[in-house]
Design an enzyme around this catalytic site. Structure first.
Site: not given
Ligand SMILES: Nc1ncnc2c1ncn2[C@@H]1O[C@H](COP(=O)(O)OP(=O)(O)O)[C@@H](O)[C@H]1O
Ligand SMILES: Nc1ncnc2c1ncn2[C@@H]1O[C@H](COP(=O)(O)OP(=O)(O)O)[C@@H](O)[C@H]1O
Ligand SMILES: [Mg+2]
Ligand SMILES: [Mg+2]
Ligand SMILES: [Mg+2]
Ligand SMILES: [Mg+2]
Lengths: 218, 333, 333, 218
Positions: B56-57, B219
């Protein structure tokens, strides 16, 4: 007579069921003060545990918990994976080759699990972590072991863990991801404490209605 | 939630598979356990760099695997650190005997999983060093928290330590330069919107039309403060101030200025932030020697950015300039 | 509307200024009239490439100014083509006597403004050729429209023609290779969300949670069809099908596959789309020789992507591989 | 007597005022079938025209329109910039050095403007462009010129342009950005036709109440 491998396997299966049922709830708790993955991670991990148990049925309660330890360690990731992994590993070691877990052994296995989490995570009571469920659970379990059987120990532990989880609501987190929120973490339940309470409740259910988890896949 | 995905639980698998297909000249993807290694690894005599963390990064970390940067990246589930059973084989696969440096962003999960993996890889005969990245000045009172998070600065650590390993520095030297970057980089971020973890389906947090979150991590977790929307210049000042203060920046310092997009913010806006940050640095007497602007350490589709400042010395600058050939960062090669 | 901006009307000025500061080693920014030129321009003996268009598509075009690509970029207001008084001095500034190629995306505004500018630059003694990019297969019936739009394929034209100019090809040859790329590239796009032009303040269109727009351009204009949300694979098939059909792709063809983000879509999703597109191309017997995945031709913060396929020949492949050093695309230099 | 340079300057100033007032409306029209910039572009362009006129006041109506042409060409961009630029340039050329514009010259200047737009943009009536305002306006202007004065010509042109703009609503665009929408462009007014009608209405207002635009900056 104490609790045997059937109980241990049922416990893990009922834990898996509880994680699946409470998946969204745990995700929501983690969304509020973390990163929305706790329910997903625990669900994924425990489904894998159930699969492993079916592939190679364990012979002792300790062996069952060791399967859980290794599987959670390798499938969950995040903070919860290694912490729960260590908890089950220490509990398994504490039980050793016992085939029958009596009240005293049960309480000490829970204490070993808790100590494992503390050793890895360095959290103290009141830091708003799963330790806030495990610590009262261990105290209650030891008290119950003085007079009762293993089911009494588990019931005492589950009740204390549930109260401990609820009691995390007002706390300000000092460990884990929620700690970044500072004061804003207050007013939310810690997801790891909540999943710990669910797991200890599953232990009671497995002991009070043996075979209730079924033997086939869920 | 509207995303270009198939099964929410297959996002990481399919995305990493596509990444491997698109960059087959640079990387090899191992499917199970999942990790991405540099095609040329293990490189004889070279210290290997391994990083990883929740997915997700992107492009962090797989996008930084290649010549002059990482030898392996280990992607976990979305926002979930990877597990030792991924990290260990990745570590073993890239070790050429010169040792491996784990670059770990400071989160409880990443720290615990990399710790276990390092221990077990050591047991298999690999010399492993760990470097913790903790550049996020949004986390105050680190005594009462899990400590500062590793955020945008991670890419700078990976680039500079990667160049050190590439030129043949030994395990101690690579570890030392990585730690020097960590010691000299600070970051602070802002979110204009939350982001939606695919398996969760609801945004990590909701912001009103006139609200922003200051001091976010990567996050989707809420930040430290929610404030009313401000101009880009005012927001930039708000991000830069604690960065410079914590860094103890003094006039005459040379810096690398890194404006990082969180994934959903257009480049044009990142350059508006860059402009202001560069102006402020000039006013303080610092020289912006190097720059990086773009989406490098993201939170899915979050709108927002982070500003990182790295105090440079000549060696760091040389290592920054050294050739790099990865999917997401490439020059001189 | 929440954006990292100051005055909505200063967005282009401030963003281009920041861009110029961050990439002062590659470009020089002229403030009024606004245009961005390659630092080294005019390059003796070299044909110069100039492109431009409305802003809001960053990194297009300024991000592609530099060695091996554009000599100048001319940014208009957001989604508004630039004016002749910008294009003319940019053209004159980069002409080294070998002539200038204007790369123009096919929109009425761009065509008219570049047309006027070309005429006037010719009057000032610059030899100007214009190449129209019109790769968007979403526009059917081009007899009854302003013709096919220029979209994602533009970056491929700029790269390959830029390499041709860089190696010293003359005006005819550079023009011819640019036209060959145009003839062999097709694109189709999808939006999962609209985008908000800063001065307008409201999204270009609103989509429900289960709707997407198929066949969008790059200006936030609605597409041809609005359909229910589908899986990434199904959407990819829907984009690729008309591209391949129009291209007349046959088994054995070598292609460049370009999955372009519209600005607000995370890279992980682009790779999921890439994966499917590459699978389909393999099924059709085509070989994906080169790939490009990322945000290159954007619509502000729009969520969505476009898929472009360029049928390669050996010369195009060689020119694609040639060194390029720009802010947004860099290799071999 | 016809209309002089004061009228021409007032016309442009009242046009600027109209663009500012209708900026959002024109943006909204363009948002529906285009790219949300028409109102912004016209507003920016006409503000620049007003500034130029104040910096160097023109001597004839033709000179005033030429200033508008050059400024719009260099400040507006998009499709509207060159099209309006050409329109004003052709009108200026048509007026030449006239200091006093009578009905006939006025109608021919409007016709020249329209022809310029057609020459550049190649649109035909019914394509849903500004031509759909200009063409009926030119026809009406020529009719009015046969019997009336310049104000009558402008009034006829403005009315016809307004009707023409309204009549673009049901059309399917075949030129400009709206054409990409195909059938989906029907049911929306063409922004360029709408701005054309506003500009022709401003010409009437400038003629009917001389000096109403004021002389200082807005
Ligand atoms: N240091 C720690 N000690 C004990 N428990 C912790 C610690 N850090 C985090 N936890 C527990 O882990 C839970 C979060 O788990 P999870 O969401 O799966 O991992 P992550 O935080 O990496 O996303 C918290 O709710 C908390 O109970
Ligand atoms: N070929 C053409 N001929 C005449 N008018 C046109 C043509 N193309 C576009 N227009 C006019 O231009 C208007 C759009 O102007 P504007 O929004 O400023 O430019 P752009 O379309 O470049 O964004 C349309 O509403 C239409 O009236
Ligand atoms: Mg979590
Ligand atoms: Mg996590
Ligand atoms: Mg436009
Ligand atoms: Mg427009």
């Amino acid at each position: 007579m104490g609790l045997g491998v059937e109980w241990a396997v049922d416990w893990l299966k009922l834990s898996a069921k509880a994680m699946a049922e409470h998946r969204v709830e745990l995700i929501e708790m983690d969304r509020a003060i973390g990163d929305s993955d706790h329910g997903e991670n625990m669900d994924r991990g425990f489904q894998a545990v159930v699969q492993k148990l079916e592939e190679a049925p364990p012979e002792t309660p300790g062996a069952a918990l060791k399967v859980a330890a290794m599987t959670l360690m390798s499938k969950v990731g995040g903070a919860a994976g290694p912490l729960y992994g260590t908890a089950y590993l220490r509990a398994a070691t504490s039980l050793g080759d016992l085939t029958d877990v009596d009240a005293g052994a049960m309480a000490e296995a829970l204490a070993a699990a808790r100590d494992g989490v503390v050793a890895r995570g360095k959290a103290e009571p009141g830091d708003k972590t799963m330790i806030d469920a495990w610590t009262p659970a261990v105290d209650a379990a030891r008290n119950a072991a003085a007079t009762g059987g293993p089911l009494d120990v588990l019931e005492a532990a589950a009740q204390a863990a549930e109260a401990g989880a609820t009691a995390t609501d007002p706390l300000v987190a000092r460990k884990g991801r929620a700690s970044y929120l500072g004061e804003r973490s207050a007013g939310h339940r810690d997801p790891g404490a909540a999943s710990s309470a669910l797991i200890l409740r599953a232990a009671v259910d497995a002991a009070s209605s043996p075979g209730s988890a079924g033997t086939g896949p869920e | 939630m509207k995303k270009l995905i198939n099964d929410p639980r297959a996002v990481v698998d399919e995305s990493v598979e596509g990444f491997g297909m698109a960059h087959a000249d640079i990387v090899t993807v191992h499917a199970d356990p999942k990790f991405v290694v540099r095609k040329a690894a293990p490189v004889a005599g070279k210290v290997a760099l391994v990083s990883g963390g929740g997915s997700g990064h992107e492009p962090l970390h797989a996008g930084f695997v290649g010549l002059g940067m990482l030898d392996a990246a280990v992607p976990g589930a979305v926002f979930t650190s990877p597990t030792p059973d991924q990290i260990i084989p990745a570590t073993v696969a890239v070790d050429a005997g010169a040792g491996v440096v784990h670059i770990v962003k400071n989160y409880t999960g990443d720290v615990l999983n990399f710790e276990t993996a390092a221990e077990m890889a050591q047991a298999e005969g690999v010399r492993v060093r760990s470097v913790l990245v903790n550049d996020d000045v949004a986390v105050e009172d680190s005594l009462y928290t899990a400590g500062r998070r590793g955020v945008g600065g991670t890419v700078l650590v990976e680039k500079i330590a990667g160049a050190s390993a590439q030129r043949g520095d030994d395990l101690d030297a690579v570890t030392a330069i990585a730690e020097r970057v960590v010691a000299n980089v600070r970051t602070m971020g802002v979110a204009l919107s939350g982001c939606t973890v695919p398996h969760a389906g609801t945004p990590s947090f909701e912001l009103a039309d006139d609200e922003i979150e200051i001091g976010i991590g990567i996050h989707g977790e809420p930040g430290r403060h929610r404030i009313a929307m401000e101009s880009a210049d005012a927001i930039t000042d708000r991000l830069l101030e604690p960065v410079l203060e914590d860094l103890g920046l003094s006039s005459g310092d040379k810096v690398l200025l890194f404006v990082n997009g969180m994934g959903g913010t257009p480049q044009s806006e990142l350059y508006i932030v860059y402009r202001r940050a560069a102006q402020v640095l000039a006013e303080r007497g610092a020289t912006v020697e190097r720059s990086l602007v773009g989406n490098y350490v993201t939170s899915l589709e979050m709108q927002g950015c982070s500003v990182s400042v790295l105090r440079l010395d000549d060696e760091m600058t040389r290592l920054w300039d050294a050739p790099v050939h990865t999917a997401a960062l490439r020059w001189g090669a």
